[in-house]
Structures are given as structure tokens and as C-alpha cells.
Scaffold this active site. Structure first.
Site, PDB file in Angstrom:
ATOM      1  N   THR A   1       0.810  -1.221   0.000  1.00  0.00           N
ATOM      2  CA  THR A   1       0.000   0.000   0.000  1.00  0.00           C
ATOM      3  C   THR A   1       0.842   1.268   0.000  1.00  0.00           C
ATOM      4  O   THR A   1       0.502   2.250  -0.654  1.00  0.00           O
ATOM      5  CB  THR A   1      -0.926  -0.008   1.248  1.00  0.00           C
ATOM      6  OG1 THR A   1      -1.850  -1.079   1.095  1.00  0.00           O
ATOM      7  CG2 THR A   1      -1.690   1.290   1.397  1.00  0.00           C
TER       8      THR A   1
ATOM      9  N   SER B   1      -0.125  -9.696  -0.811  1.00  0.00           N
ATOM     10  CA  SER B   1      -0.970 -10.901  -0.776  1.00  0.00           C
ATOM     11  C   SER B   1      -0.444 -11.941  -1.756  1.00  0.00           C
ATOM     12  O   SER B   1      -0.752 -13.124  -1.638  1.00  0.00           O
ATOM     13  CB  SER B   1      -2.409 -10.590  -1.174  1.00  0.00           C
ATOM     14  OG  SER B   1      -2.794  -9.336  -0.726  1.00  0.00           O
TER      15      SER B   1
ATOM     16  N   THR C   1       1.382  -4.682   4.058  1.00  0.00           N
ATOM     17  CA  THR C   1       1.152  -5.106   5.441  1.00  0.00           C
ATOM     18  C   THR C   1       0.554  -6.508   5.552  1.00  0.00           C
ATOM     19  O   THR C   1       0.706  -7.161   6.578  1.00  0.00           O
ATOM     20  CB  THR C   1       0.217  -4.120   6.181  1.00  0.00           C
ATOM     21  OG1 THR C   1      -1.047  -4.097   5.527  1.00  0.00           O
ATOM     22  CG2 THR C   1       0.807  -2.729   6.243  1.00  0.00           C
TER      23      THR C   1
ATOM     24  N   THR D   1       2.645  -9.575  14.434  1.00  0.00           N
ATOM     25  CA  THR D   1       1.479 -10.107  13.765  1.00  0.00           C
ATOM     26  C   THR D   1       0.607  -8.933  13.337  1.00  0.00           C
ATOM     27  O   THR D   1       0.567  -7.920  14.049  1.00  0.00           O
ATOM     28  CB  THR D   1       0.790 -11.091  14.742  1.00  0.00           C
ATOM     29  OG1 THR D   1       0.287 -12.171  14.060  1.00  0.00           O
ATOM     30  CG2 THR D   1      -0.249 -10.486  15.593  1.00  0.00           C
TER      31      THR D   1
ATOM     32  N   THR E   1      -0.902 -21.771  19.313  1.00  0.00           N
ATOM     33  CA  THR E   1      -2.258 -21.442  19.747  1.00  0.00           C
ATOM     34  C   THR E   1      -2.925 -20.438  18.807  1.00  0.00           C
ATOM     35  O   THR E   1      -2.247 -19.625  18.184  1.00  0.00           O
ATOM     36  CB  THR E   1      -2.274 -20.875  21.180  1.00  0.00           C
ATOM     37  OG1 THR E   1      -3.593 -20.435  21.483  1.00  0.00           O
ATOM     38  CG2 THR E   1      -1.328 -19.700  21.344  1.00  0.00           C
ATOM     39  N   GLN E   2      -4.245 -20.528  18.744  1.00  0.00           N
ATOM     40  CA  GLN E   2      -5.017 -19.547  17.970  1.00  0.00           C
ATOM     41  C   GLN E   2      -5.065 -18.201  18.692  1.00  0.00           C
ATOM     42  O   GLN E   2      -5.440 -17.194  18.097  1.00  0.00           O
ATOM     43  CB  GLN E   2      -6.460 -20.021  17.802  1.00  0.00           C
ATOM     44  CG  GLN E   2      -6.584 -21.295  17.029  1.00  0.00           C
ATOM     45  CD  GLN E   2      -8.013 -21.788  16.933  1.00  0.00           C
ATOM     46  OE1 GLN E   2      -8.956 -21.132  17.386  1.00  0.00           O
ATOM     47  NE2 GLN E   2      -8.183 -22.949  16.342  1.00  0.00           N
ATOM     48  N   CYS E   3      -4.755 -18.201  19.993  1.00  0.00           N
ATOM     49  CA  CYS E   3      -4.842 -16.953  20.755  1.00  0.00           C
ATOM     50  C   CYS E   3      -3.691 -16.027  20.360  1.00  0.00           C
ATOM     51  O   CYS E   3      -2.554 -16.471  20.232  1.00  0.00           O
ATOM     52  CB  CYS E   3      -4.732 -17.226  22.250  1.00  0.00           C
ATOM     53  SG  CYS E   3      -6.073 -18.242  22.869  1.00  0.00           S
TER      54      CYS E   3
HETATM   55  N1  ASP Z   1      -2.767  -5.524   0.193  1.00  0.00           N
HETATM   56  C1  ASP Z   1      -1.714  -4.628   0.649  1.00  0.00           C
HETATM   57  C2  ASP Z   1      -0.429  -5.405   0.655  1.00  0.00           C
HETATM   58  O1  ASP Z   1      -0.213  -6.203   1.522  1.00  0.00           O
HETATM   59  C3  ASP Z   1      -2.053  -4.130   2.008  1.00  0.00           C
HETATM   60  C4  ASP Z   1      -1.060  -3.177   2.613  1.00  0.00           C
HETATM   61  O2  ASP Z   1       0.044  -3.001   2.176  1.00  0.00           O
HETATM   62  O3  ASP Z   1      -1.421  -2.535   3.620  1.00  0.00           O
HETATM   63  O4  ASP Z   1       0.392  -5.248  -0.211  1.00  0.00           O
END
Ligand code: ASP
Length: 339
Positions: A13, A59, A89, A160, A273-275
Site C-alpha cells: 500500500t 498478498s 502489510t 502479527t 495457539t489460535q490466541c
Molecule cells: N494488500 C496490501 C499489501 O499487503 C495491504 C497493505 O500493504 O497494507 O500489499
């Protein structure tokens, strides 16, 4: 040695612009950084900027991108005083974890950041994050890869993504931040490691796509959610995201059989853990003690991202089931809290 820093722009982003299909990474970030930071640039360390190709929405990241970032760092290691990686992110925590393992204890700062709103757009957090990351990268080495987001510096292997909305998008739930940036930079005094001996070597890891699967547990988990893992030769390891302190449905006989079959096939299985906060205490409950008996590796208070990255990194070096099992309990770069 030059005191310049290198910014490695991978996409995300922070460097995106609006297209007909929505936000997408765009080249030419140097100009947008100069426009967004304006005179503020005069107070920052000098830097060069390198754009990786292709720039990606994170992604789409795969192990090949991890290798490309690593190779770029190694190639430029001796020419710069520190590094900032601009990353999307969505999968930043995975990349921060895997780079933490790949670089190990290093003698220069590698600071990863990104933003929630693209640089140059109204109310963007991009300029602040870049400014802070550059300021941190020029500091004496923390001895490990780190993540800077919204005024907080965290261990790369502990972060995370926990918010898709807040500017504070990342948390390190199980480890204290390395630093807080307010009017002053407040460092956690124990984190510096200027003595780390580090020889850059461009190493060809053999990452294998699809080598590690993730299986989140949920009530009445059906066979079809996991049985493909048994039949796939590609799958060499499974990260189980268990309940609470590391518990499974031990009355689900199909699932227990599946875990036993994974062991027979010598596929690595790790229990996290999922937590978001806390970790496993494998064996505290009868419903979790079976995991010990089945030889499942304890992920302790590691994040899913760190466990996933660690297994990928170990497999990419050619370690087999026995060797990974033997070395699992050893923390490589502070990825879990040692008792
Ligand atoms: N979809 C974007 C990415 O991970 C989200 C971001 O950068 O905030 O490249």
C-alpha cells in the site's frame, strides 16, 4: 564505509496509486517520497532507493520473493549502513519472520515498514513510517531484523498484523517492543547487539512452495479440511492452530488418526495457539496431552507467522524430520520466550 541507507521497495500500500481496478503498486516511489517528506528529508540520513521487480501486493508473496529480498540485502550489505524494506502489510509478518531467520544475528539494522494509506494520499501514515524507519535504521544495530509501525519498533520474528483499519496495524503480543518513538526514541536497553559478527553470504535456500500447510482447528473439524495433507507429497509440515493453551478435540477419532498418520509419514507437525496473546502449555489439559505423545512440536508462544517461517526456513536448508525435531526447542533469533 558510507553512512547511506538503502530502501528496498517491494510493493504494498505504501507505494500504491489508484487504478481502475483499485489500489496497485506503482514504480517511481523516490519522487513520491521526496514530495511527501519535503524539507523533512534534510533531517534524515541519506538513502538510495531500489525498486524490486515486479512490485507486488504482498498478498501475492511467495518464497521466491523472500529469496529476492534476501539476495538484494546480501548483495548490498557492505555498501550501506542499514536497510529499510517497504512491504505490504498483509504478509509483512511472514516476511519479517523468515528474514529474521535467514539473516540471523546481524550487525546492521534491517527495518521493515509499510503503511495503511498510500504515501501522498490524504491522512497517509506512510511518511511517518518511512521517516521513523530511516531514523531507526541509522542507529547502532539491534542485531536482528525489526518491524517499525506506528511509532513502535518490534522484533521481526514476533509481530502479527492485528488490525486492517488502525494505523497501529501490528502488535508483538508476546515480546516487549524494541523501542517506542515519541518525542524521544525510547530504546529497550537490552536489545542492542553491536558485536554480532556477520559475514554476508548469498545463499541459495531451496524454498519449496506448498511445503508447509496451516490447519486452524474449529468445532467438528471435518476430514475433508485436512486429509489432502496426507496424500500430498508436496506437504512436508503442518502448523496446527490449536485452541487456548494448545488443545485439540481428542474425542474426534478421525482427527487423532490423522495426526498419528502424519507422524508415520514423518511430516513435521507444530502446535501453535489460535490466541494472539500467550502461548501453548502442551499437556496442561488432558485434551492437549495427546499431542506430546504423538511427537508434535511445541510452538510455545510463537506467532503463526514465525512458526510457519521457521519450518519453511529449516526445510529450505535440507534438514529432515529427525534433525528438525532435534533442533526445534532451540530459539534461533528470540522467536519464542525461553523459560
Ligand atoms: N494488500 C496490501 C499489501 O499487503 C495491504 C497493505 O500493504 O497494507 O500489499
Amino acid at each position: 564505509m558510507t553512512q547511506k541507507l538503502l530502501i528496498i521497495y517491494t510493493g504494498g500500500t505504501i507505494g500504491m496509486t489508484q487504478t481502475e481496478q483499485g489500489l496497485a503498486p506503482a514504480p517511481g516511489l523516490q519522487t513520491r517520497i521526496e514530495e511527501a517528506l519535503g524539507e523533512g528529508l534534510n533531517d534524515l540520513p541519506l538513502f538510495d532507493l531500489l525498486e524490486l521487480s515486479p512490485l507486488i501486493d504482498s498478498s501475492n508473496i511467495t518464497p521466491a520473493n523472500w529469496q529476492a529480498i534476501y539476495d538484494t540485502l546480501q548483495h548490498h550489505w557492505s555498501s550501506y549502513a542499514g536497510f529499510v524494506i517497504l512491504h505490504g502489510t498483509d504478509t509483512l509478518a511472514y516476511s519479517a519472520s523468515v528474514l529474521s531467520f535467514m539473516l540471523g544475528q546481524c550487525n546492521k539494522n534491517v527495518v521493515i515498514t509499510g503503511s495503511q494509506i498510500p504515501l501522498g494520499m490524504s491522512r497517509s501514515d506512510g511518511a511517518t513510517n518511512i521517516e521513523s524507519a530511516l531514523a531507526i535504521a541509522a542507529e547502532p544495530s539491534f542485531g536482528m531484523v525489526s518491524v517499525l509501525f506506528h511509532h513502535t519498533l518490534m522484533q521481526g520474528s514476533r509481530v502479527t498484523k492485528f488490525s486492517s483499519h488502525d494505523f497501529k496495524a501490528f502488535q508483538s503480543f508476546n515480546a516487549e517492543p524494541l523501542a517506542k518513538l515519541s518525542i524521544h526514541k525510547q530504546f529497550n536497553g537490552t536489545c542492542f547487539n553491536n558485536d554480532a559478527a556477520y559475514t554476508p553470504v548469498v545463499r541459495d535456500y531451496e524454498f519449496r512452495d506448498g511445503a508447509v500447510a496451516v490447519l486452524p482447528l474449529y468445532p467438528s473439524l471435518p476430514r475433508y479440511a485436512y486429509e489432502g495433507m496426507l496424500h500430498s507429497e508436496q506437504c512436508q509440515a503442518v502448523i496446527l492452530q490449536t485452541y487456548g493453551a494448545g488443545n485439540i478435540a481428542d474425542m474426534n477419532t478421525d482427527f487423532v488418526d490423522f495426526l498419528a498418520a502424519l507422524q508415520r509419514q514423518q511430516k513435521i507437525v507444530v502446535n501453535v495457539t489460535q490466541c494472539a496473546h500467550g502461548g501453548t502449555a502442551q499437556g496442561t489439559y488432558a485434551a492437549g496431552s495427546l499431542l506430546e505423545k504423538l511427537g508434535i512440536l511445541d510452538g510455545k508462544d510463537m506467532t503463526l507467522e514465525a512458526a510457519y517461517a521457521k519450518v519453511h526456513w529449516l526445510l529450505a536448508q535440507g534438514y529432515d524430520y529427525d534433525s528438525i525435531t532435534q533442533q526445534w526447542a532451540h530459539a534461533v533469533i528470540g522467536e519464542f520466550t525461553e523459560a
